[in-house]
Scaffold this active site. Sequence first.
Site, PDB file in Angstrom:
ATOM      1  N   THR A 142      42.502  48.346  50.007  1.00  0.00           N
ATOM      2  CA  THR A 142      42.879  47.982  48.631  1.00  0.00           C
ATOM      3  C   THR A 142      43.979  48.925  48.141  1.00  0.00           C
ATOM      4  OG1 THR A 142      42.116  48.026  46.319  1.00  0.00           O
ATOM      5  CG2 THR A 142      40.888  49.392  47.841  1.00  0.00           C
ATOM      6  N   ASP A 143      44.747  48.474  47.133  1.00  0.00           N
ATOM      7  CA  ASP A 143      45.743  49.391  46.547  1.00  0.00           C
ATOM      8  C   ASP A 143      45.065  50.552  45.813  1.00  0.00           C
ATOM      9  OD1 ASP A 143      44.815  48.064  44.261  1.00  0.00           O
ATOM     10  OD2 ASP A 143      46.774  47.299  43.646  1.00  0.00           O
ATOM     11  N   GLU A 144      43.768  50.398  45.522  1.00  0.00           N
ATOM     12  CA  GLU A 144      43.066  51.467  44.796  1.00  0.00           C
ATOM     13  C   GLU A 144      42.921  52.744  45.618  1.00  0.00           C
ATOM     14  OE1 GLU A 144      39.781  50.768  42.350  1.00  0.00           O
ATOM     15  OE2 GLU A 144      40.366  48.740  41.807  1.00  0.00           O
ATOM     16  N   TYR A 192      33.952  53.133  44.241  1.00  0.00           N
ATOM     17  CA  TYR A 192      34.354  51.977  45.060  1.00  0.00           C
ATOM     18  C   TYR A 192      35.598  52.328  45.879  1.00  0.00           C
ATOM     19  CZ  TYR A 192      37.283  47.894  45.990  1.00  0.00           C
ATOM     20  OH  TYR A 192      38.136  46.990  46.588  1.00  0.00           O
ATOM     21  N   LYS A 240      36.250  52.760  49.971  1.00  0.00           N
ATOM     22  CA  LYS A 240      37.258  51.941  50.647  1.00  0.00           C
ATOM     23  C   LYS A 240      38.297  52.832  51.345  1.00  0.00           C
ATOM     24  CE  LYS A 240      37.938  47.973  50.450  1.00  0.00           C
ATOM     25  NZ  LYS A 240      37.526  46.862  51.371  1.00  0.00           N
TER      26      LYS A 240
HETATM   27  P1  NAD Z   1      33.712  39.584  46.641  1.00  0.00           P
HETATM   28  O1  NAD Z   1      32.863  40.583  45.940  1.00  0.00           O
HETATM   29  O2  NAD Z   1      34.058  38.313  45.944  1.00  0.00           O
HETATM   30  O3  NAD Z   1      33.022  39.184  48.027  1.00  0.00           O
HETATM   31  C1  NAD Z   1      32.444  40.119  48.864  1.00  0.00           C
HETATM   32  C2  NAD Z   1      31.647  39.379  49.931  1.00  0.00           C
HETATM   33  O4  NAD Z   1      31.084  40.357  50.830  1.00  0.00           O
HETATM   34  C3  NAD Z   1      30.479  38.564  49.355  1.00  0.00           C
HETATM   35  O5  NAD Z   1      30.433  37.293  49.947  1.00  0.00           O
HETATM   36  C4  NAD Z   1      29.259  39.387  49.736  1.00  0.00           C
HETATM   37  O6  NAD Z   1      28.083  38.607  49.915  1.00  0.00           O
HETATM   38  C5  NAD Z   1      29.717  40.035  51.042  1.00  0.00           C
HETATM   39  N1  NAD Z   1      28.996  41.286  51.323  1.00  0.00           N
HETATM   40  C6  NAD Z   1      28.792  42.334  50.481  1.00  0.00           C
HETATM   41  N2  NAD Z   1      28.071  43.294  51.101  1.00  0.00           N
HETATM   42  C7  NAD Z   1      27.831  42.841  52.373  1.00  0.00           C
HETATM   43  C8  NAD Z   1      27.152  43.381  53.492  1.00  0.00           C
HETATM   44  N3  NAD Z   1      26.543  44.588  53.437  1.00  0.00           N
HETATM   45  N4  NAD Z   1      27.116  42.660  54.638  1.00  0.00           N
HETATM   46  C9  NAD Z   1      27.708  41.435  54.690  1.00  0.00           C
HETATM   47  N5  NAD Z   1      28.342  40.863  53.657  1.00  0.00           N
HETATM   48  C10 NAD Z   1      28.415  41.563  52.503  1.00  0.00           C
HETATM   49  O7  NAD Z   1      35.004  40.374  47.098  1.00  0.00           O
HETATM   50  P2  NAD Z   1      36.532  39.908  47.242  1.00  0.00           P
HETATM   51  O8  NAD Z   1      37.199  40.078  45.931  1.00  0.00           O
HETATM   52  O9  NAD Z   1      36.583  38.629  47.954  1.00  0.00           O
HETATM   53  O10 NAD Z   1      37.085  41.081  48.175  1.00  0.00           O
HETATM   54  C11 NAD Z   1      37.124  40.957  49.582  1.00  0.00           C
HETATM   55  C12 NAD Z   1      37.741  42.216  50.173  1.00  0.00           C
HETATM   56  O11 NAD Z   1      39.069  42.395  49.676  1.00  0.00           O
HETATM   57  C13 NAD Z   1      36.992  43.500  49.847  1.00  0.00           C
HETATM   58  O12 NAD Z   1      37.008  44.313  50.979  1.00  0.00           O
HETATM   59  C14 NAD Z   1      37.797  44.122  48.720  1.00  0.00           C
HETATM   60  O13 NAD Z   1      37.647  45.525  48.702  1.00  0.00           O
HETATM   61  C15 NAD Z   1      39.202  43.705  49.128  1.00  0.00           C
HETATM   62  N6  NAD Z   1      40.149  43.612  48.023  1.00  0.00           N
HETATM   63  C16 NAD Z   1      39.903  42.768  46.972  1.00  0.00           C
HETATM   64  C17 NAD Z   1      40.848  42.641  45.952  1.00  0.00           C
HETATM   65  C18 NAD Z   1      40.607  41.746  44.772  1.00  0.00           C
HETATM   66  O14 NAD Z   1      41.386  41.810  43.803  1.00  0.00           O
HETATM   67  N7  NAD Z   1      39.601  40.875  44.782  1.00  0.00           N
HETATM   68  C19 NAD Z   1      42.034  43.386  46.014  1.00  0.00           C
HETATM   69  C20 NAD Z   1      42.233  44.266  47.081  1.00  0.00           C
HETATM   70  C21 NAD Z   1      41.292  44.351  48.079  1.00  0.00           C
HETATM   71  O1  DAU Z   2      43.498  46.581  42.749  1.00  0.00           O
HETATM   72  C1  DAU Z   2      42.653  45.977  43.687  1.00  0.00           C
HETATM   73  C2  DAU Z   2      41.253  45.931  43.130  1.00  0.00           C
HETATM   74  O2  DAU Z   2      41.276  44.970  42.070  1.00  0.00           O
HETATM   75  C3  DAU Z   2      40.206  45.555  44.161  1.00  0.00           C
HETATM   76  O3  DAU Z   2      40.178  46.539  45.164  1.00  0.00           O
HETATM   77  C4  DAU Z   2      38.836  45.418  43.489  1.00  0.00           C
HETATM   78  O4  DAU Z   2      37.873  44.966  44.428  1.00  0.00           O
HETATM   79  C5  DAU Z   2      38.941  44.401  42.367  1.00  0.00           C
HETATM   80  O5  DAU Z   2      37.711  44.336  41.677  1.00  0.00           O
HETATM   81  C6  DAU Z   2      40.059  44.797  41.393  1.00  0.00           C
HETATM   82  O6  DAU Z   2      39.728  46.005  40.663  1.00  0.00           O
HETATM   83  P1  DAU Z   2      40.077  46.183  39.112  1.00  0.00           P
HETATM   84  O7  DAU Z   2      39.219  47.236  38.572  1.00  0.00           O
HETATM   85  O8  DAU Z   2      41.531  46.284  38.888  1.00  0.00           O
HETATM   86  O9  DAU Z   2      39.620  44.722  38.591  1.00  0.00           O
HETATM   87  P2  DAU Z   2      38.772  44.253  37.309  1.00  0.00           P
HETATM   88  O10 DAU Z   2      38.875  42.771  37.269  1.00  0.00           O
HETATM   89  O11 DAU Z   2      37.422  44.869  37.275  1.00  0.00           O
HETATM   90  O12 DAU Z   2      39.620  44.852  36.096  1.00  0.00           O
HETATM   91  C7  DAU Z   2      40.978  44.504  35.908  1.00  0.00           C
HETATM   92  C8  DAU Z   2      41.467  45.260  34.684  1.00  0.00           C
HETATM   93  O13 DAU Z   2      40.793  44.733  33.522  1.00  0.00           O
HETATM   94  C9  DAU Z   2      41.157  46.735  34.713  1.00  0.00           C
HETATM   95  O14 DAU Z   2      42.210  47.460  34.105  1.00  0.00           O
HETATM   96  C10 DAU Z   2      39.897  46.857  33.863  1.00  0.00           C
HETATM   97  C11 DAU Z   2      40.073  45.752  32.834  1.00  0.00           C
HETATM   98  N1  DAU Z   2      38.812  45.146  32.317  1.00  0.00           N
HETATM   99  C12 DAU Z   2      37.933  44.636  33.218  1.00  0.00           C
HETATM  100  C13 DAU Z   2      36.735  44.104  32.801  1.00  0.00           C
HETATM  101  C14 DAU Z   2      35.738  43.530  33.791  1.00  0.00           C
HETATM  102  C15 DAU Z   2      38.552  45.136  30.948  1.00  0.00           C
HETATM  103  O15 DAU Z   2      39.364  45.599  30.127  1.00  0.00           O
HETATM  104  N2  DAU Z   2      37.347  44.619  30.537  1.00  0.00           N
HETATM  105  C16 DAU Z   2      36.424  44.111  31.397  1.00  0.00           C
HETATM  106  O16 DAU Z   2      35.336  43.668  30.931  1.00  0.00           O
END
Ligand code: NAD
Ligand code: DAU
Length: 332
Positions: A123-125, A147, A151
């Site tokens: 992730t970019d985080e 988190y 990662k």
């Molecule tokens: P999500 O939370 O929607 O899905 C996660 C999936 O992983 C779910 O289906 C869950 O059941 C499964 N899972 C969780 N723990 C598990 C375990 N112990 N064994 C097997 N399966 C398990 O997440 P997402 O947003 O689809 O993210 C997918 C990947 O991309 C993650 O690795 C996340 O860190 C990365 N990522 C997400 C974002 C984003 O903005 N969503 C951005 C950057 C990176």
């Molecule tokens: O940047 C990549 C990441 O993006 C992934 O690695 C994570 O899995 C994914 O959850 C996401 O993280 P963020 O923390 O950026 O996403 P989130 O949707 O939780 O929040 C987006 C922005 O909105 C952040 O600045 C926090 C803010 N926010 C979020 C929630 C849920 C609020 O202000 N209020 C809220 O209730």
Amino acid sequence: MRYLMTGGAGFIGCNLVRYLLWTQVSAQVAVLDKLTYAGNLANLDDVLDDNRLTFFEGDICDREAVADAMAEAEVVVHLAAETHVDRSIMGGEAAARTNFMGTQVLLETARAVQPRVFLNVATDEVYGCCPQGEFSEEAPLNPRNPYAAAKAGADRLGYAYYVTYGLPVVTSRPANNYGPYQYPEKLVPFFVYRALRDEPLPVYGDGLQVRDWLHVEDHCRAMVTLAEKGVPGEAYNIAAGNESTNLTTIRLILDELGKPESLIRYVEDRPGHDVRYALNGAKLAALGWKPEILWEEGMRRTVRWLAAHRDWLEQSIARSKEYFEQWYAGRV
Ligand code: NAD
Ligand code: DAU
């Protein structure tokens, strides 16, 4: 090509399953997913009876389950994780276990299976907050919440398996994704859910935090590019070039739904909130990928999809009642 995808019942995973089945006639896709609160077989409803898809319910920390699911894999795409920052702030154990230890089990199993490529989705985080400019892949890792730290550990563990054992690990660091099937604890679907019900939208702090929004379909194309052309041992940013403050994103959501800005409620900030993420995407661009979906159009389409899937939103939220009550107590 035979794929193993972990986390294939989650947001990005279910979109990638569809993308592979629809674009590669010869794709065989195995999914390993524990079906946590965020994983949902309903996310795969329309492809579950495709005989090119095999679903394994199991935990990535379980060596036997991983060995079974990975046995035939040529390409591993590792997406499974505990993905919500706020949950990891409430308690980091699940993130540490799944995101770090689960990745170790997968990498260790891959040493025996020898896939052609292991795409380790980070992730970019992992870079932490970027107050100005952009982070290239050479920037130091400085994760600032549990988190992101788990990662970052998994990101470097993949690299260590490349250096130590020659495992062909390619690492990706994507920006914030948006699109259909995102679990409604994340900003976009959560705020759509609440706005549809005319409930206040809890904006952390001043709402001026910046995220770079990557449409999940663009992300799917990027992952396929990396599986095909990524250089083992290398990490690649996946940037979208769509920086937006949270308030701008929220106003767009409200506008698309025809809801008033009076729903915005400024609440206590997220502890350790990263106020900006920004990536330099030149390294992946050099492999021929670029984002195609325009931010405003993609975001409006996503809002419409979520509004049209209100039952899915309600059922998804219902699975996490306790979490929402605890985290937002005193906020809304
Ligand atoms: P999500 O939370 O929607 O899905 C996660 C999936 O992983 C779910 O289906 C869950 O059941 C499964 N899972 C969780 N723990 C598990 C375990 N112990 N064994 C097997 N399966 C398990 O997440 P997402 O947003 O689809 O993210 C997918 C990947 O991309 C993650 O690795 C996340 O860190 C990365 N990522 C997400 C974002 C984003 O903005 N969503 C951005 C950057 C990176
Ligand atoms: O940047 C990549 C990441 O993006 C992934 O690695 C994570 O899995 C994914 O959850 C996401 O993280 P963020 O923390 O950026 O996403 P989130 O949707 O939780 O929040 C987006 C922005 O909105 C952040 O600045 C926090 C803010 N926010 C979020 C929630 C849920 C609020 O202000 N209020 C809220 O209730």
